[in-house]
Design an enzyme around this catalytic site. Structure first.
Site, mmCIF file in Angstrom:
data_model
loop_
_atom_site.group_PDB
_atom_site.id
_atom_site.type_symbol
_atom_site.label_atom_id
_atom_site.label_comp_id
_atom_site.label_asym_id
_atom_site.label_seq_id
_atom_site.Cartn_x
_atom_site.Cartn_y
_atom_site.Cartn_z
ATOM 1 C CD GLU A 38 -3.103 -0.990 2.167
ATOM 2 O OE1 GLU A 38 -2.822 -0.420 3.225
ATOM 3 O OE2 GLU A 38 -4.224 -1.498 1.928
ATOM 4 C CD GLU B 63 -4.544 -6.193 2.824
ATOM 5 O OE1 GLU B 63 -5.290 -5.525 3.574
ATOM 6 O OE2 GLU B 63 -3.322 -6.044 2.776
HETATM 7 C C1 GAL Z 1 -4.935 -2.990 4.823
HETATM 8 C C2 GAL Z 1 -3.529 -3.401 5.214
HETATM 9 C C3 GAL Z 1 -3.509 -4.578 6.173
HETATM 10 C C4 GAL Z 1 -4.523 -4.383 7.243
HETATM 11 C C5 GAL Z 1 -5.862 -4.225 6.609
HETATM 12 C C6 GAL Z 1 -6.988 -4.163 7.607
HETATM 13 O O1 GAL Z 1 -4.974 -1.703 4.368
HETATM 14 O O2 GAL Z 1 -2.793 -3.726 4.079
HETATM 15 O O3 GAL Z 1 -2.242 -4.724 6.723
HETATM 16 O O4 GAL Z 1 -4.206 -3.261 7.987
HETATM 17 O O5 GAL Z 1 -5.850 -3.034 5.862
HETATM 18 O O6 GAL Z 1 -8.189 -4.293 6.940
#
Ligand code: GAL
Length: 767
Positions: A357, A428
């Site tokens: 990110e 994710e």
């Molecule tokens: C994302 C991040 C993860 C975690 C996640 C929580 O932005 O890459 O490490 O923090 O959010 O939903």
């Protein structure tokens, strides 16, 4: 290497305590811990005696992982600095060693979070811990030895071949052996003509590595008795814009993100616990992939992924932040180390070369890609973003798609995120969009599952999306800026002890093993206004038959699949009345059907019932003599479920006309405690061993008591110690205990004393 000597035992920690590795320099509490507590400089010292017979040898001291900056001194002489908490590093100590004498290895490990190295510089949503948390060993090599071997399998002209790069420290002839299941299938002496040599091998009867049959070959390259040994798999993998291909076969990648952390000890868990996580992912959660967010994870974990056929998207360490030039150079170093160290693992299918990110940085990421490509031309690169239309330097666009699934937008459209021709993967999903605790009310716990199901459903209907990695496997400890204020991010489909939340049922139902679980225990009092609209069966059954107080109500099968693109979609169960008004109450079919509609409309709309239903009710009153009192009685009895005799529900899960599991929901009458032990045998191979005991509170029908939160005591005797406190509590019906072997006895006993029963678990310790 002619010999490997493990150095995991008997380190002196900070001048006082004797400790074994993996070691966490500071244990933390389950929650409400403090990240400031583990930020300090630790000193580890080990006395080693090195025999004269090793005088002409190379002595490679190898650390698999030390948090975060480490300076190594041999006999008080500074010998090495490593600037990453997540990589393996090694160096030759022969020039520092006094033979036939005692030597001191000293590790100065700095775990401060203000170091100018990844992942530090800004906030981070996970704890970064401290200590020498992975294995340490000494690899003894002859004067002439094999430095590295990289096996690159490929398929050409209908043949499976492997291109093998062999790096020597000298120009010297070597031997290559390839074995499959211990049987030698290739054995040849080869004349070296450079320090770098290349050998191509044909596989006449190839045994491919894939997710169902993860066949592993072994290659041994040797120069006399000095051997370099590694497993490899025959497989090809490529992401194309229409999908991911493993051995030319298209596979939808279904994965979860994993942090390598555990309660109390952070990252410091030995082999068996690393392996257990891989097994949980593959065998309990039935996914075919994992992303090692956001760093390189233990080889023990990745080796198990190789063995199980679990695809791995591995990533260089970091989180959102990019630092100064030195910091960036370290990132490039980390990418290099990652590729060099992990490139023989067949399970690894993608190199994450970007800081998770982080913003675009043309120079940095051009170089990171170049490094990965130059060290490995068999795999593609990826870089995880949380924004659309980033610079497409990597081969695969990987995107953290955090939308709210119930705003009806669905998963983002690939065309809005990246260009048409680049393969696309969701790295994710969900996570902080819907944190869920074991002890949340049922509707929330089940909504986590449904949100994931909605995303998954769209993923399966969309050829543009090659993979779908949900955030995340298990809850994890985090910094104050994240989580629920208690230093836990409740984003897992499992809790921190790897106990199942309802969301995990969705995953478990995707497997081949018969599986059935429900999203609800059907207690109306747990719901807003006491209204339960419908519940979900997570199952791979053909159908679910529902009975109420012994009366058959209805079968729920294909037509009730709520997310039909998922292979074993959750089944919506939203009729608890069936034909019972006809069979039990004696109304005509017409009146029963109409009455049922009115009763469900009452549930749905309360006194804001649309006119259509009011009219139906009027008809029922006029033509079927159901007055208001009777309607109220039927509602209470069949929909509201109160005031009348206890309602007992029975759900039969049926496959191939056989009931494979029955769930009975009735009043809780008797409670008991159960334990699931990862292994009753602890094996002290190269260090202590650990077992996980997942415990839960259940009723007389083996249903989880979701709000059982009582405390209990545990006691360890003999050859085991408890990791963490000995007074614990259930959290939403579940708890967990880790025990480790202590070397004092061959038998260990764990006593668990709860209000609802006692357990004694015996462990055998093998050395
Ligand atoms: C994302 C991040 C993860 C975690 C996640 C929580 O932005 O890459 O490490 O923090 O959010 O939903």
């Amino acid at each position: 290497m002619i010999e490997r000597i493990y150095l995991n035992r008997d380190w002196t920690f900070n001048g006082k305590e004797k400790v074994d590795l993996p070691h966490n320099a500071k244990d933390i509490s389950y929650n409400y811990c403090n990240e400031a507590d583990y930020q300090f400089i630790s000193i580890y010292e080990l006395e080693i005696f090195i025999d004269d017979k090793y005088k002409d040898k190379h002595l490679f001291l190898t650390f698999e992982g030390v948090l975060h900056k480490s300076d190594i001194y041999i006999n008080d002489i500074h010998a090495y600095t490593n600037l990453c908490g997540y990589n393996k590093f090694k160096f030759d100590i022969k020039n520092y060693i006094k033979f036939n004498e005692k030597n001191i290895i000293k590790v100065v490990a700095d775990s401060n979070e203000n170091l100018n190295i990844p992942p530090f510089g800004n906030v981070i949503d996970y704890l970064t811990y401290s200590g020498i948390y992975r294995d340490v060993y000494l690899d003894i090599c002859n004067e002439d030895y094999v430095k590295d071997v990289f096996v690159k399998p490929y398929f050409i002209d209908n043949n499976w071949k492997a291109d093998i790069d062999i790096y020597l420290n000298n120009i010297i002839d070597f031997n290559v052996k390839i074995l499959f299941l211990n049987e030698i299938i290739y054995d040849k002496d080869i004349k070296a003509n450079k320090e770098y040599n290349n050998v191509i091998i044909d596989f006449k009867e190839p045994k491919l590595w894939d997710i169902d049959n993860p066949n592993l070959y072994k290659i041994i390259v040797s120069i006399s008795d000095d051997k370099y040994e590694t497993d490899f798999g025959l497989r090809t993998c490529i992401f194309k814009k229409d999908g991911f291909y493993l051995n030319n076969k298209k596979i939808k990648i279904l994965g979860l993100n994993r942090h390598q952390s555990y309660p109390y000890v952070g990252y410091a868990m030995p082999k068996s616990m690393q392996e257990l996580d891989a097994k949980i992912l593959k065998e309990e959660l039935c996914v075919n992939a994992v992303r090692t967010s956001h760093y390189m994870q233990s080889h023990h974990f990745i080796n198990m992924c190789d063995k199980l056929g679990l695809l791995v998207f591995i990533e260089a360490p970091g989180w959102q932040y990019l630092g100064d030039e030195d910091w960036k150079l370290q990132h490039l170093e980390n990418v290099k180390n990652m590729v060099l160290d992990y490139r023989n693992h067949p399970s690894i299918i993608l190199w994450g070369v970007r800081i998770n990110e982080s913003k675009d940085d043309h120079n940095l990421y051009s170089k990171a890609n170049e490094i990965a490509h130059s060290l490995d031309n068999t795999r593609q690169t990826a870089g995880v973003r949380c924004y659309a239309k980033g610079e497409e330097l990597e081969d695969v666009y990987t995107y953290n798609d955090f939308y709210d699934p119930f705003d009806k937008k669905g998963l983002s459209k690939k065309e809005n995120i990246c260009s048409k021709n680049i393969p696309y993967l969701v790295s994710e999903f969900n996570g902080h969009m819907f944190p869920t605790k074991m002890f949340d009310k049922e509707i929330l716990r089940s909504e986590q599952a449904l949100r994931i199901a909605k995303g998954m459903n769209e993923f399966y209907s969309n050829d543009d999306i090659t993979g779908f990695f949900v955030w995340c496997m298990a809850d994890y400890n985090t910094h104050k800026d994240f989580g629920s204020g208690d230093r836990i991010c409740y984003h897992g489909v499992l809790d921190m002890f790897r106990n199942p939340k309802i969301a995990s049922y969705l995953y478990s139902s995707l497997g081949e093993k018969p599986y059935f679980n429900l999203s609800s225990s059907l207690n109306i009092g747990d719901y807003d206004a006491s209204i339960i609209h419908g519940i979900y069966a997570f199952t791979n059954a053909d159908k679910i038959n529902l009975y109420r107080n012994g009366e058959f109500i209805k079968s729920f099968g294909k037509e009730n699949k709520a997310y039909p693109n998922i292979k074993n979609s959750p089944i919506l169960i939203d009729d608890f009345v069936g034909n019972i008004l006809e069979t039990k109450e004696g109304y005509s079919k017409k009146a029963s059907d109409m009455m049922k509609e009115v009763l469900y409309a009452t549930l749905k709309y309360g006194n804001k019932m649309p006119f259509k239903y009011k009219l139906m009710y009027l008809k029922l009153m006029l033509f079927h003599h159901i007055n208001y009192e009777k309607g109220y009685e039927l509602y209470s009895k069949y929909i509201g479920n109160w005031g009348s005799k206890e309602t007992i529900y029975k759900f039969d899960a049926i496959k191939d006309n056989k009931v494979f599991k029955t769930i009975n929901l009735e009043k809780v009458r008797k409670c008991h405690v159960e334990a699931k032990v990862s292994s009753n045998i602890l094996i002290e191979e190269n260090t202590y061993d650990v077992a996980l005991i997942r415990i839960c509170a259940k009723d007389q029908n083996d249903n989880i008591l979701s709000y059982y939160n009582e405390g209990f005591k545990i006691k360890a005797e003999g050859g085991i110690d408890i990791i963490g406190p000995n007074i614990l509590s259930f959290k939403g019906g579940y708890s967990g205990i880790y025990v480790k072997s202590n070397g004092k006895d061959d038998i260990g006993l764990l006593k668990i004393n709860t209000q609802i029963g006692n357990l004694e678990i015996k462990f055998e310790i093998k050395r």
